[in-house]
Write a protein that holds these residues in place. Structure first.
Motif, short mmCIF file in Angstrom:
data_model
loop_
_atom_site.label_atom_id
_atom_site.label_comp_id
_atom_site.label_asym_id
_atom_site.label_seq_id
_atom_site.Cartn_x
_atom_site.Cartn_y
_atom_site.Cartn_z
N VAL A 1 0.23 5.55 0.81
CA VAL A 1 -0.62 5.63 2.00
C VAL A 1 0.04 4.81 3.10
N ILE A 2 0.19 5.43 4.27
CA ILE A 2 0.81 4.75 5.41
C ILE A 2 -0.27 4.36 6.41
N LEU B 1 0.84 -1.20 0.00
CA LEU B 1 0.00 0.00 0.00
C LEU B 1 0.87 1.25 0.00
N ALA B 2 1.93 1.24 0.80
CA ALA B 2 2.85 2.38 0.84
C ALA B 2 3.56 2.57 -0.50
N GLU B 3 4.00 1.46 -1.08
CA GLU B 3 4.75 1.54 -2.33
C GLU B 3 3.85 1.95 -3.50
N ARG C 1 -7.79 5.81 -1.93
CA ARG C 1 -6.62 5.10 -2.45
C ARG C 1 -6.59 3.66 -1.93
N ILE C 2 -6.95 3.46 -0.67
CA ILE C 2 -6.99 2.09 -0.12
C ILE C 2 -8.01 1.25 -0.88
N CYS D 1 -7.21 -2.13 -2.96
CA CYS D 1 -7.86 -3.42 -2.71
C CYS D 1 -8.54 -3.97 -3.96
N GLN D 2 -9.11 -3.09 -4.76
CA GLN D 2 -9.73 -3.53 -6.02
C GLN D 2 -8.66 -4.10 -6.97
N ARG D 3 -7.50 -3.46 -7.00
CA ARG D 3 -6.42 -3.92 -7.87
C ARG D 3 -5.92 -5.30 -7.47
#
Length: 457
Positions: free
Chosen positions: A409-410, A403-405, A440-441, A445-447
């Motif tokens: 988003v952290i 997620l960060a990469e 973005r999260i 998650c969809q990806r």
């Protein structure tokens, strides 16, 4: 004239030659010393345990996630991993708090060392402030000033440590307790907070875990990381259980009064007549000034059990060999506590309530994560991660690293606070930032969602 110039040139050359010769000799000696140093066994080395202990703190995990950010991503980083809203304009501290610091500094009365236990006016002000919510009255002698709530944790665990002792910590919880316990040689025993029961303490497990070597039980209220607020009835049960077991309560009240749900906030210190309580707190969260590093450790014990046991003397002894909060900040505390208006606190509570609602509702839109209980306090929520719905992610750490990469988003992996395959999401940020982070999260998650098998309808 020519001879004079030649003589001067020779002298210059002679000096340069001498310098070069000394440099060469020096380099040879230096290399010789380096070889000898490599061969010599020195009597010191780094403390590997300390490095390992610090790696499991919130700060250590967040640093790891920050290192994994994609530097080519031009989007701003969304920080939903730690509870420090002071970065955001909406969460600026009260003007009276800033003025109190300025007045204290400009008075030139507090450029000196602080008394070991803290500036007397600050101790008196904190005792009065904390006594407002109690059925008994605290004395200034019950209050010890610390460098934020973190030093209060360090002191509490250090003075309780003895060979063979153990301490009961909540799971999930605040990992700094585990780090301090390990550093002081305290065995850690975890009791669960039950998500299906609004993060209530599993008191049956507490009674099973405790033995004659159990020294204390930590209760964090309002809850970090769960965002829960314990009811009066449940806190009473906890206090009675601790009394029956003969252990004191450590009441972590870092988020004191930051409650915005239907459950009224009751401090752990309110039960000091039932069981001895070490209250840990600070101005960091309620006033949004974690960088000021002003906290306290308070013996909430009207029966005097902690003094009779020698624990109070141990606290003073620890403070005699440790650092103090800045004197001028201590001196500003009475003005900060007395002059901050209710409007400031109401504004912060309102923003946290709205942010908690946005976070809870936003999580419901993301299929692979779920939040069992809407937060009622503090600045964060726990969300369960369903990795079975994701294609190439095996656990919460991998989720947070990717997620960060991929999305900058952290979010803190739940394993950092004791719950594998959960996430701790901090919602104390600007509303637009929280909204963007949740979006973005969801895209992430969809990806990574598992695709339906070919031909399946």
């Amino acid at each position: 004239m020519k001879f004079s110039r030649l003589f001067m040139a020779l002298n210059v050359s002679k000096r340069r030659y001498s310098t070069m010769t000394n440099t060469v000799i020096g380099n040879v000696d230096c290399k010789k010393t380096m070889v000898e140093n490599r061969a010599k066994k020195w009597g010191f080395e780094g403390q590997t345990e300390l490095k390992a202990t610090s790696a499991v703190t919130v700060r250590g995990v967040l640093n790891m996630l920050m290192e994994g950010l994609n530097k080519e991503d031009s989007r701003p980083v969304i920080p939903l991993g730690h509870g420090d809203p002071s970065h955001f304009p909406s969460f600026r501290t009260a003007a009276v708090a800033e003025n109190a610091i300025i007045d204290s500094l400009r008075s030139a009365k507090y450029n000196c060392y602080s008394p070991t236990v803290g500036v007397s006016s600050a101790r008196r002000a904190i005792a009065d402030y904390l006594s407002r919510d109690l059925p008994y009255t605290l004395s200034p002698d019950d209050v010890y000033l610390t460098i934020g709530c973190t030093q209060a944790i360090e002191i509490a665990l250090a003075v309780l440590a003895r060979p063979g002792a153990n301490i009961l910590l909540p799971r999930p919880g605040y990992p700094y307790y585990e780090a301090c316990a390990a550093y002081n040689g305290l065995e850690v025993r975890h009791f669960d907070l039950l998500p299906e029961k609004e993060w209530a303490v599993d008191l049956n497990a507490v009674e099973t875990l405790a033995d004659e070597n159990t020294v204390a039980m930590v209760i964090i209220n309002p809850g970090n990381p769960c965002g829960n607020v314990f009811s009066y009835e449940h806190l009473k049960e906890i206090a009675e259980t601790a009394r029956n077991l003969g252990v004191l309560l450590i009441g972590d009240e870092a988020y004191d009064n930051l409650a915005f749900g239907s459950t009224p906030y009751v401090p752990v210190r309110a039960f000091g007549s039932t069981v001895p309580v070490l209250t840990l707190g600070s101005i960091s969260k309620r006033w949004i000034v974690p960088g000021w590093r002003l906290g306290w450790l308070v013996t909430s014990d009207p029966n005097g059990i902690l003094r009779k046991s020698g624990l109070v003397d141990s606290i003073t002894g620890f403070l005699n060999i440790s650092s103090d909060p800045a004197t001028f900040i201590q001196a500003a505390v009475p003005q900060i506590l007395s002059d901050t208006k209710v409007d400031f606190f109401s504004k912060i509570i309102c923003m946290l309530r709205e942010a908690a609602d946005m976070c809870y509702n936003g999580v419901k839109e993301i299929p692979c994560i779920s939040c069992p209980k809407k937060p009622e306090g503090s600045m964060s929520a726990m969300a369960k991660l369903n990795v079975s719905m994701l294609e190439d992610i095996n656990d919460d750490i991998e989720f947070c690293l990717k997620l960060a990469e991929e999305e900058s988003v952290i979010v803190l992996p739940g394993v950092a606070v004791g719950l594998k395959n959960w996430l701790r999401i901090t919602f104390a940020v600007e509303p637009s930032i929280l909204e963007e982070g949740l979006a973005r999260i969801k895209v992430f998650c969809q990806r990574h969602a598992k695709k339906a098998p070919s031909g399946f309808h």
